[in-house]
Write a protein that holds these residues in place. Structure first.
Motif, mmCIF file in Angstrom:
data_model
loop_
_atom_site.group_PDB
_atom_site.id
_atom_site.type_symbol
_atom_site.label_atom_id
_atom_site.label_comp_id
_atom_site.label_asym_id
_atom_site.label_seq_id
_atom_site.Cartn_x
_atom_site.Cartn_y
_atom_site.Cartn_z
ATOM 1 N N THR A 182 0.829 -1.200 0.000
ATOM 2 C CA THR A 182 0.000 0.000 0.000
ATOM 3 C C THR A 182 0.864 1.250 0.000
ATOM 4 O O THR A 182 2.035 1.227 0.402
ATOM 5 N N VAL A 183 0.271 2.349 -0.444
ATOM 6 C CA VAL A 183 0.967 3.634 -0.428
ATOM 7 C C VAL A 183 1.342 4.003 1.004
ATOM 8 O O VAL A 183 2.437 4.518 1.264
ATOM 9 N N ARG A 184 0.440 3.731 1.912
ATOM 10 C CA ARG A 184 0.723 4.043 3.320
ATOM 11 C C ARG A 184 1.951 3.279 3.812
ATOM 12 O O ARG A 184 2.794 3.830 4.515
ATOM 13 N N SER A 185 2.073 2.013 3.432
ATOM 14 C CA SER A 185 3.235 1.231 3.850
ATOM 15 C C SER A 185 4.519 1.795 3.257
ATOM 16 O O SER A 185 5.550 1.881 3.944
ATOM 17 N N VAL A 186 4.470 2.195 1.994
ATOM 18 C CA VAL A 186 5.653 2.796 1.367
ATOM 19 C C VAL A 186 6.092 4.025 2.150
ATOM 20 O O VAL A 186 7.278 4.220 2.419
ATOM 21 N N ARG A 187 5.120 4.847 2.526
ATOM 22 C CA ARG A 187 5.459 6.066 3.274
ATOM 23 C C ARG A 187 6.020 5.739 4.654
ATOM 24 O O ARG A 187 6.956 6.374 5.134
#
Length: 232
Positions: free
Chosen positions: A19-24
């Motif tokens: 997820t984008v959140r995990s990348v961040r």
């Protein structure tokens, strides 16, 4: 010449099946390098994708983010295999730990050299265990219990350092062979591409995790044999 792939954060997350959140989060925690920012958009490359896939593999095997970050930082610094995996290059001298008064205890074994931060803590700190606990939390708990049982702090630290030396000796004896069969052998037979190296990176960490758990189980069994109550 192959063209370097570029991904926006959304494209990177999809390619890595995360997820984008995990990348961040991985970026904020220091596990993922910053993207190449052009205008207001960050662009990620194949190295970021490989790193994300490595993180996912390590997480699936039970590693925590802090441990993954330490491993990746060591790898990025170019540390050798021994430093990355937490084993010594040179084998430790075998040491003997025996109960006070036993024949082994009567031998003239020089006490182990305490780490510098432990020596400083013993000399200056009102609570030397706290300084020790920063880098060795469970060992710090053990020294506290030993002191509570009536031995001096220095004797407690020396006992733990003997234990550390024997653990280093176990690692020196078995780590190379275990890690080679679990990870290095497959890498030798690969094309040694960046993707193969990223896979080696994660497989080495997984090998370390598996070997550590197996060794912990064996040590637990060994200590259990010495903690049985005597016949009444």
């Amino acid at each position: 010449m192959a063209v370097e792939s570029e991904y926006t954060i959304d494209e990177l997350a999809r390619a890595a099946d995360t997820t984008v959140r995990s990348v961040r989060v991985y970026h904020e925690r220091g596990l993922l390098p910053s993207p190449d920012v052009r205008g207001r958009i960050g662009y990620y490359g194949s190295d970021h994708l490989n790193r994300l896939q490595t993180i996912s593999r390590l997480l699936s095997r039970g590693m925590k983010l802090n441990g993954i970050r330490e491993l990746l930082e060591a790898w990025d610094r170019g540390d050798g295999l021994a430093e990355v995996l937490g084993v010594n290059d040179q084998p430790s001298e075998p040491t003997t730990v025996a109960a006070p008064g036993s024949p082994h205890a009567q031998r003239n074994h020089a006490p182990p050299e305490l780490p510098e931060y432990v020596q400083q803590a013993l000399a200056a700190s009102a609570d030397p265990h706290e300084a020790y606990r920063v880098t060795n939390p469970r060992c710090g708990d053990l020294t506290t219990r030993l002191v509570d049982a009536g031995i001096t702090a220095r004797d407690a630290f020396e006992l733990i350092e003997r234990l550390r030396a024997d653990c280093n000796q176990i690692a020196d004896q078995y780590a190379t062979q275990l890690f080679y069969f679990l990870a290095g052998q497959a890498y030798e037979q690969s094309g040694r591409t960046p993707k193969d190296r990223a896979k080696l990176e994660s497989e080495l960490a997984i090998a370390r995790l598996i070997a550590t758990r197996a060794t912990s189980e064996l040590i637990d069994q060994a200590f259990a044999r010495h903690s049985e109550l005597p016949p009444s």
